[in-house]
Design a protein around this motif. Sequence first.
Motif, PDB file in Angstrom:
ATOM      1  N   SER A 128       0.808  -1.205   0.000  1.00 31.35           N
ATOM      2  CA  SER A 128       0.000   0.000   0.000  1.00 31.35           C
ATOM      3  C   SER A 128       0.845   1.262   0.000  1.00 31.35           C
ATOM      4  N   SER A 129       2.103   1.169   0.447  1.00 35.15           N
ATOM      5  CA  SER A 129       2.901   2.383   0.549  1.00 35.15           C
ATOM      6  C   SER A 129       3.848   2.579  -0.619  1.00 35.15           C
ATOM      7  N   SER A 130       3.760   1.740  -1.620  1.00 35.44           N
ATOM      8  CA  SER A 130       4.686   1.927  -2.735  1.00 35.44           C
ATOM      9  C   SER A 130       3.985   1.768  -4.066  1.00 35.44           C
ATOM     10  N   SER A 131       4.492   2.495  -5.011  1.00 39.71           N
ATOM     11  CA  SER A 131       4.063   2.368  -6.389  1.00 39.71           C
ATOM     12  C   SER A 131       5.331   2.168  -7.195  1.00 39.71           C
ATOM     13  N   SER A 132       5.740   0.907  -7.287  1.00 38.15           N
ATOM     14  CA  SER A 132       7.084   0.602  -7.780  1.00 38.15           C
ATOM     15  C   SER A 132       7.304   0.966  -9.235  1.00 38.15           C
ATOM     16  N   SER A 133       6.279   0.892 -10.043  1.00 36.06           N
ATOM     17  CA  SER A 133       6.505   1.120 -11.460  1.00 36.06           C
ATOM     18  C   SER A 133       6.766   2.579 -11.781  1.00 36.06           C
ATOM     19  N   ASN A 180       7.133   6.008   0.670  1.00 33.60           N
ATOM     20  CA  ASN A 180       6.268   6.586  -0.358  1.00 33.60           C
ATOM     21  C   ASN A 180       7.067   6.696  -1.660  1.00 33.60           C
ATOM     22  N   GLU A 181       6.445   7.161  -2.712  1.00 30.22           N
ATOM     23  CA  GLU A 181       7.100   7.209  -4.017  1.00 30.22           C
ATOM     24  C   GLU A 181       8.373   8.053  -4.004  1.00 30.22           C
ATOM     25  N   PHE A 218      15.954   6.481  -2.762  1.00 34.31           N
ATOM     26  CA  PHE A 218      16.836   5.341  -2.528  1.00 34.31           C
ATOM     27  C   PHE A 218      17.223   4.655  -3.833  1.00 34.31           C
ATOM     28  N   LYS A 219      16.311   4.622  -4.783  1.00 35.28           N
ATOM     29  CA  LYS A 219      16.636   4.031  -6.086  1.00 35.28           C
ATOM     30  C   LYS A 219      17.745   4.827  -6.759  1.00 35.28           C
ATOM     31  N   ARG A 241      14.111  -5.185  -4.800  1.00 39.08           N
ATOM     32  CA  ARG A 241      13.145  -5.029  -3.703  1.00 39.08           C
ATOM     33  C   ARG A 241      12.337  -3.746  -3.875  1.00 39.08           C
ATOM     34  N   ILE A 242      12.960  -2.697  -4.414  1.00 42.28           N
ATOM     35  CA  ILE A 242      12.215  -1.461  -4.684  1.00 42.28           C
ATOM     36  C   ILE A 242      11.125  -1.745  -5.709  1.00 42.28           C
ATOM     37  N   GLU A 243      11.492  -2.430  -6.776  1.00 40.87           N
ATOM     38  CA  GLU A 243      10.524  -2.746  -7.833  1.00 40.87           C
ATOM     39  C   GLU A 243       9.393  -3.644  -7.323  1.00 40.87           C
TER      40      GLU A 243
END
Length: 153
Positions: A8-13, A34-35, A41-42, A106-108
């Motif tokens: 719920s806290s990430s929108s990886s794409s 969050n995004e 970090f990415k 892991r980010i993705e």
Amino acid sequence: MASSAKNSSSSSSSTGDIILEEGYRPSADEEFMNERQLAYFKRALEQWKQDIIEESKETLAHLQDGPIQEADPNDRASSESDWGLELRTRDRQRKLTSKIDAALHRIEEGEYGYCQVTGEPISLERLEARPIATMSVEAQEAHERKEKISRDQ
């Protein structure tokens, strides 16, 4: 694990589409991972990996300069020692790049920033210091204590 919190806290794409303002640093005042934090970090991980790749290219060019030419045995031994140290350093960095790749993965996947043992968030301070961290400080300490006990036996 806290998989519902992760998802719920990430929108990886879309982390690549986020533009971070100059000087942005993740804050505890924001929603965790969050995004913007993920994009931060990415970007840090990708820059770290790029720096390692550039250093390894320099090492390769240095090694391709040819064999050690020193006539003096002491100078030759010193140069060989330096080359050995350089190669060990590059090997450590090769292993580090695979950990960076795992963190980017892991980010993705929306799993970055969460302890792989407890599922709890890893502190932003820890991630700033070690962006490839997979465990919270507490879980890491417990892991190291367990490792030390098994080594001592």
